[in-house]
Design a protein around this motif. Structure first.
Motif, PDB file in Angstrom:
ATOM      1  N   TYR A 191       0.874  -1.041   0.007  1.00 34.50           N
ATOM      2  CA  TYR A 191      -0.031   0.100  -0.033  1.00 34.50           C
ATOM      3  C   TYR A 191       0.808   1.226   0.202  1.00 34.50           C
ATOM      4  O   TYR A 191       0.482   2.254  -0.673  1.00 34.50           O
ATOM      5  N   ARG A 192       1.844   1.227   0.721  1.00 33.51           N
ATOM      6  CA  ARG A 192       2.984   2.380   0.551  1.00 33.51           C
ATOM      7  C   ARG A 192       3.547   2.678  -0.462  1.00 33.51           C
ATOM      8  O   ARG A 192       3.707   3.870  -1.097  1.00 33.51           O
ATOM      9  N   HIS A 193       3.603   1.751  -1.499  1.00 32.54           N
ATOM     10  CA  HIS A 193       4.167   1.763  -2.847  1.00 32.54           C
ATOM     11  C   HIS A 193       3.127   2.060  -3.712  1.00 32.54           C
ATOM     12  O   HIS A 193       3.432   2.342  -4.998  1.00 32.54           O
ATOM     13  N   ARG A 194       2.157   1.650  -3.607  1.00 32.34           N
ATOM     14  CA  ARG A 194       0.751   1.951  -4.565  1.00 32.34           C
ATOM     15  C   ARG A 194       0.751   2.913  -5.316  1.00 32.34           C
ATOM     16  O   ARG A 194       0.863   4.176  -4.973  1.00 32.34           O
ATOM     17  N   LEU A 195       0.558   2.882  -6.625  1.00 33.25           N
ATOM     18  CA  LEU A 195       0.325   3.937  -7.619  1.00 33.25           C
ATOM     19  C   LEU A 195      -1.008   4.453  -7.968  1.00 33.25           C
ATOM     20  O   LEU A 195      -1.364   5.462  -8.289  1.00 33.25           O
ATOM     21  N   LYS A 196      -1.788   3.499  -7.741  1.00 32.48           N
ATOM     22  CA  LYS A 196      -3.391   3.742  -8.030  1.00 32.48           C
ATOM     23  C   LYS A 196      -3.964   4.077  -6.770  1.00 32.48           C
ATOM     24  O   LYS A 196      -3.521   3.943  -5.737  1.00 32.48           O
ATOM     25  N   GLY A 197      -5.212   4.582  -6.817  1.00 28.84           N
ATOM     26  CA  GLY A 197      -6.052   5.080  -5.850  1.00 28.84           C
ATOM     27  C   GLY A 197      -5.386   6.369  -5.286  1.00 28.84           C
ATOM     28  O   GLY A 197      -4.582   6.981  -5.722  1.00 28.84           O
ATOM     29  N   ASP A 198      -6.085   6.692  -4.075  1.00 29.53           N
ATOM     30  CA  ASP A 198      -5.856   8.167  -3.277  1.00 29.53           C
ATOM     31  C   ASP A 198      -4.553   7.803  -2.708  1.00 29.53           C
ATOM     32  O   ASP A 198      -4.282   7.043  -1.801  1.00 29.53           O
ATOM     33  N   ALA A 199      -3.428   8.565  -3.011  1.00 33.85           N
ATOM     34  CA  ALA A 199      -2.059   8.661  -2.301  1.00 33.85           C
ATOM     35  C   ALA A 199      -2.256   8.789  -0.987  1.00 33.85           C
ATOM     36  O   ALA A 199      -1.586   7.867  -0.213  1.00 33.85           O
ATOM     37  N   ALA A 200      -2.946   9.634  -0.446  1.00 36.56           N
ATOM     38  CA  ALA A 200      -2.758   9.861   1.074  1.00 36.56           C
ATOM     39  C   ALA A 200      -3.436   8.557   1.761  1.00 36.56           C
ATOM     40  O   ALA A 200      -3.146   8.173   2.919  1.00 36.56           O
ATOM     41  N   GLU A 201      -4.666   8.005   1.183  1.00 37.43           N
ATOM     42  CA  GLU A 201      -5.403   7.271   1.812  1.00 37.43           C
ATOM     43  C   GLU A 201      -4.451   5.603   1.767  1.00 37.43           C
ATOM     44  O   GLU A 201      -4.721   4.983   2.527  1.00 37.43           O
ATOM     45  N   ASN A 202      -3.598   5.442   0.526  1.00 39.20           N
ATOM     46  CA  ASN A 202      -2.932   4.532   0.692  1.00 39.20           C
ATOM     47  C   ASN A 202      -1.889   4.381   1.819  1.00 39.20           C
ATOM     48  O   ASN A 202      -1.558   3.199   2.600  1.00 39.20           O
TER      49      ASN A 202
END
Length: 981
Positions: free
Chosen positions: A260-271
């Motif tokens: 989740y910390r590296h995730r590129l999709k979705g809302d960055a803050a929420e990730n």
């Protein structure tokens, strides 16, 4: 005394194991009570005692004892107290001793089990070099897999595959792309046995491990890979619940947090918030008392999440990140957990950097690099070294920046050496060129020009260097059978392409005269059709497979980088200088290297984008799209380039007493005719200096080191292979007369100038003169082609081991575009010029664009006349260019026109005779017959040739009327010399 205590403890342990065969965990109370005795000395004593006992035991007793030893090793491996590093060493010792008794021949299943456990333990091992531990792990797992098949031992086979996922996923050596794909293949294989319904625990484990692989996977879309990783972890959590598998649940929560910390999709803050939440869930199980190492690892993850957190107060988040790291470092000591300790130091440095505590950040990065060395952890070393370099660079600490970039570059070159495919090697270098760029700039700023130019060398033309070193291994003609087979397949596809081209050309009424030596020609930017494109793709696959077998790519041979001293030894005379160009994001640097000094000329604000845009859009773009406009704009573009390169300042400040330049262009500058750059009123750079080119100093060194061949030069000519270049035949005749070249060393016309004849000729001469059509393929330089009577010789063929011609002194490519290419970002200039250097030649003359047939013929004749008088190559090129420039229409009329006209008249007569003969034969066949069609095609060919000769005569008349018909640089500046003088 201590050893006696350990021996007694070992006896107690074996008794406990025998007493608890049905309940192995019954041994743990004894382990807990004596955990202080589980150290490396315990492993040594265990090996000595058990090996001595087993050597005297009966086979039956030995088998039972070895099985007991393997069971004890498993218990100690999984024991969560004491020193984990020591526990793993003891387990390895036990498995290694047991496997000597439990051999495959006698106890196949138990032996495979030992190999599996050794593989599993080695990939978890803390002591020793981690890269080597993982290699050992793979070795044991593959040993097990060699004898364990899915049909006989399905679960054991699947367990081995499951362990391969981790071993390949974490592997440090080898090709990182390939490692990840092998890990995924192993996971998919294991899931054919460990299905969700039949083996949920095994399936959940594989899902967790595949998540680790997808998170860091290089191949494919990064964002999609991270989504796959998250999906894998969520699949794993459907089995690994907190109630049923609390430890495994916590492990997967920690891994999910990282994804989740590296995730590129979705809302960055929420990730980031999801990452923090998942880490905190993991801490519900991973307490410091029960799972100290896992607890510490979660704190590192939390620290990284807080560093990247968007919600909340920034300074507060950074303080939390520091606190989390400091907590982790209470457990992760440098001695016990070196890799994790170094990772914490790196991440803590990142937090300090964010807080602008620069000295603290630099101190942390230095600490991390004590463990993250280029060979032990190249990926981590690259990250830390680069970050240290950038941090120091930004505050102007050039010496510290150089230290950081230096280890980062070593790490890049280590990774490149381990990559098993040529394309991956290029990717690794391309991804890290900014590190080289910053290193070069830091060295310049630190007044270390010697280091700067050395790193410029290390960044360029590495693929070409590999190819030359590889192909030089086969100079004796001895090629391994497997490579021979690939070469045969490669040539077979080329023949298919040749056939397809012939059909395409015939069906499209193709005009070969437009391939080269014609103002209408331009370089190709795609294959002729989809069939050819597909065949080229097949060829590329064979190329990759062939290159994988190469000793250089396999890491058996490594090329050492050159230092300034060895570069300067390539300069034969004090009046010669090497000009090494290097364009960064902001500037273009020109390093001037003499025998005993190095200076620098910098063109400020002439960065990569500016220079590439100027050349690729205005110069190359016009050449491709409208050659008339390009020719009109030629002088203006060249003058503009001379001005932005500040050539006159360069000459005045750095080139006093110099009369020869060895140019090493960079990127788009490879396309520029430097001899035609204006430096004064009607004065060109080529008037003041003798000029030659090399792709890099390393390639120049290879040319220097090639053995001297016979002083008696044997000449060969390949002329007018498609019979539509009238002046090429005249050119060949003049050379043959000048050097008394026999007819059997002249390949004339389509029947003689075949691919096979060309190949035979080039193997027995020292000088080859090729005068026929050629074309550059800017989209795929390896498919650039020399066009012969029955097919093509492509650039890729010349770069294979089967084209080794170490006896070649000179190659003169009197063809179009043989020196034209668009370079890759790694500055590997793939042209026929560089290809012939790779094939063994010492010097190659080639062309930067589509040249004029008559001008080329005259230039060639002038060049060889000067060579025949004893002049060296560069002097002969310069004199030939000058002669062509100053040639008047009057001289052309009085001296050359009679000979040329007579020659063309004779050619026209011969062609007309052949045309009439084939016309007569054609008309003897029924109009609808195949024979008629074949004859008609021949008739059209000779009719076209006749028209070309007639047009050539008209062009000659026009040239004769001009005062200086070939004074424009278009006619004389395309010819360049690469290699030696």
């Amino acid at each position: 005394m201590e050893d006696a205590s350990r021996e007694l403890f070992q006896i107690q342990l074996f008794e406990a194991v025998f007493e608890n065969l049905e309940n192995p965990e019954g041994v743990y109370p004894l382990l807990k009570a004596n955990k202080h005795k589980l150290d490396e000395r315990f492993a040594t004593v265990l090996r000595l005692n058990t090996e001595a006992m087993l050597s005297e035991a009966s086979p039956k007793y030995a088998q039972g004892f070895a099985a007991c030893l393997a069971g004890l090793s498993f218990l100690i491996k999984e024991f969560r107290q004491g020193s984990e590093a020591s526990n793993l060493e003891i387990a390895i010792t036990g498995y290694e001793v047991a496997s000597k008794v439990l051999t495959y021949e006698t106890y196949p299943q138990q032996w495979v089990g030992c190999q599996l456990m050794l593989g599993n333990t080695y990939h978890r091992r803390i002591k020793g070099e981690q890269a080597e531990n993982l290699e050992q792990s793979l070795c044991y797992l593959h040993k097990a897999l060699q004898v364990c098949n899915r049909e006989q031992f399905p679960e054991l086979w699947a367990e081995i595959q499951s362990n391969l996922v981790i071993a390949y996923g974490y592997r440090i050596r080898g090709d990182q792309v390939e490692n990840a794909e092998l890990a995924i293949q192993a996971g998919e294989a294991a899931m054919r046995v460990f299905t969700r319904d039949q083996s949920p625990e095994g399936w959940g484990k594989i899902q967790n491990n595949l998540g680790l692989v997808y998170r860091d996977r290089i191949l494919g879309d990064k964002a999609e890979n991270l989504e796959k990783a998250i999906a894998c972890y969520q699949n794993a959590l459907s089995i690994r619940t907190r109630e049923d598998f609390p430890e495994l649940w916590a492990q997967t929560q920690m891994n999910l947090a990282s994804a989740y910390r590296h995730r590129l999709k979705g809302d960055a803050a929420e990730n980031v918030e999801k990452a923090i939440a998942a880490n905190q869930r993991a801490l519900q199980v991973y307490t410091k008392a029960a799972f100290p190492q896992d607890w510490a690892q979660v704190h590192i993850n939390l620290a990284n999440a807080y560093l990247h957190r968007i919600h909340g107060d920034r300074s507060e988040n950074l303080e939390k990140a520091i606190a989390a790291h400091q907590s982790a470092l209470q457990v992760l000591t440098k001695e016990e957990f070196p890799r994790q300790w170094a990772m914490a130091q790196m991440n803590l440095g990142n937090v300090f950097l964010e807080q602008e505590q620069i000295e603290e950040a630099i101190s942390c990065y230095r600490s991390a690099l004590k463990i993250f060395t280029p060979t032990a952890f190249p990926n981590e070393c690259l990250k830390v070294g680069q970050t240290l370099g950038n941090t120091a660079f930004n505050i102007g600490d050039w010496a510290e920046a150089i230290r950081g970039y230096s280890v980062a570059i070593e790490a890049v070159e280590t990774s490149r050496t381990w990559a098993s495919s040529e394309s991956r090697r290029q990717e690794i270098l391309a991804d890290s060129l900014h590190v080289y760029e910053n290193m070069v700039q830091a060295c310049i700023n630190n007044k270390q020009l010697n280091k700067a130019v050395e790193y410029v060398e290390r960044s360029r033309s590495k693929r070409l260097v590999d190819l030359i070193v590889s192909n030089d291994l086969y100079s004796d003609g001895e090629i391994p059978d497997e490579i021979q087979q690939y070469l045969q397949d490669f040539e077979a596809i080329q023949r298919q392409i040749d056939n397809e081209l012939r059909q395409h050309n015939n069906s499209n009424n193709f005009d070969a005269s437009k391939l080269g030596k014609s103002p209408q020609n331009r370089a190709a930017i795609e294959a002729h059709n989809k069939i050819i494109a597909d065949l080229e793709a097949d060829k590329q696959q064979i190329w990759e497979q062939m290159r994988r077998l190469d000793p250089v790519l396999a890491g058996q041979i490594q090329v050492s980088p050159m230092n300034l001293s060895s570069i300067q030894q390539l300069i034969d005379l004090p009046t010669t200088a090497i000009l090494s160009f290097y364009t960064t994001s902001h500037d273009t640097h020109i390093f001037i290297i003499r025998q005993s000094q190095i200076t620098l000329h910098t063109c400020t604000d002439l960065g990569f984008e500016t220079l590439q845009e100027s050349i690729l859009t205005h110069w190359l773009g016009q050449y491709l799209n409208n050659q008339d406009t390009w020719k009109e704009q030629f002088s203006f573009l060249i003058a503009e380039l001379a001005e932005v390169l500040k050539l006159n300042d360069l000459i005045a400040q750095h080139l006093k007493n110099i009369d020869e330049l060895i140019l090493i262009p960079h990127l788009a500058l490879h396309q520029i005719p430097f001899a035609a750059l204006l430096i004064g009123e009607n004065q060109y750079l080529g008037d003041k200096f003798l000029i030659r080119y090399v792709p890099s100093c390393q390639i120049l060194e290879f040319c220097h080191n090639r053995p001297t061949v016979s002083s008696l030069m044997n000449y060969g000519i390949v002329e007018d292979a498609t019979e539509d270049l009238p002046y090429a035949s005249w050119e060949g005749e003049q050379l043959a007369n000048l050097y008394n070249i026999p007819n059997n060393q002249r390949l004339k016309g389509s029947q003689e100038a075949s691919v096979s004849n060309y190949r035979q000729l080039i193997q027995k001469v020292q000088v080859i003169h090729s005068s026929h059509h050629a074309r550059s393929r800017l989209d795929n330089p390896l498919e650039s082609a020399l066009f012969l009577g029955d097919g093509c010789i492509t650039l890729s063929q010349l770069l294979t081991p089967s084209w080794r011609n170490p006896q070649l002194e000179d190659v003169f490519l009197s063809c179009c575009e043989t020196g034209l290419s668009v370079t890759e970002i790694t500055d590997d200039i793939l042209t026929f010029s560089t290809a012939f250097l790779c094939a063994g030649a010492k010097s190659v003359i080639s062309t930067l664009w589509a040249v004029n047939d008559l001008a080329t013929a005259l230039f060639s004749v002038f060049y060889y006349q000067f060579r025949h008088q004893g002049n060296k190559r560069l002097q002969s090129i310069r004199q030939a260019q000058f002669e062509l420039r100053i040639l008047t229409g009057e001289t052309l009329t009085t001296i050359y026109k009679p000979k040329l006209s007579s020659f063309l008249t004779q050619k026209l007569k011969e062609t007309d005779t052949l045309r009439k003969k084939i016309q007569k034969e054609r008309d003897s066949h029924p109009h609808s017959s195949l024979l008629y069609e074949q004859c008609h095609e021949e008739y059209k060919k000779y009719d076209k040739i006749g028209k070309l000769i007639y047009q050539a005569k008209k062009d000659l008349e026009l040239f004769c009327r001009e005062s200086k018909p070939f004074s424009h640089p278009y006619y004389w500046a395309a010819f360049t010399c690469s290699g030696l003088n």
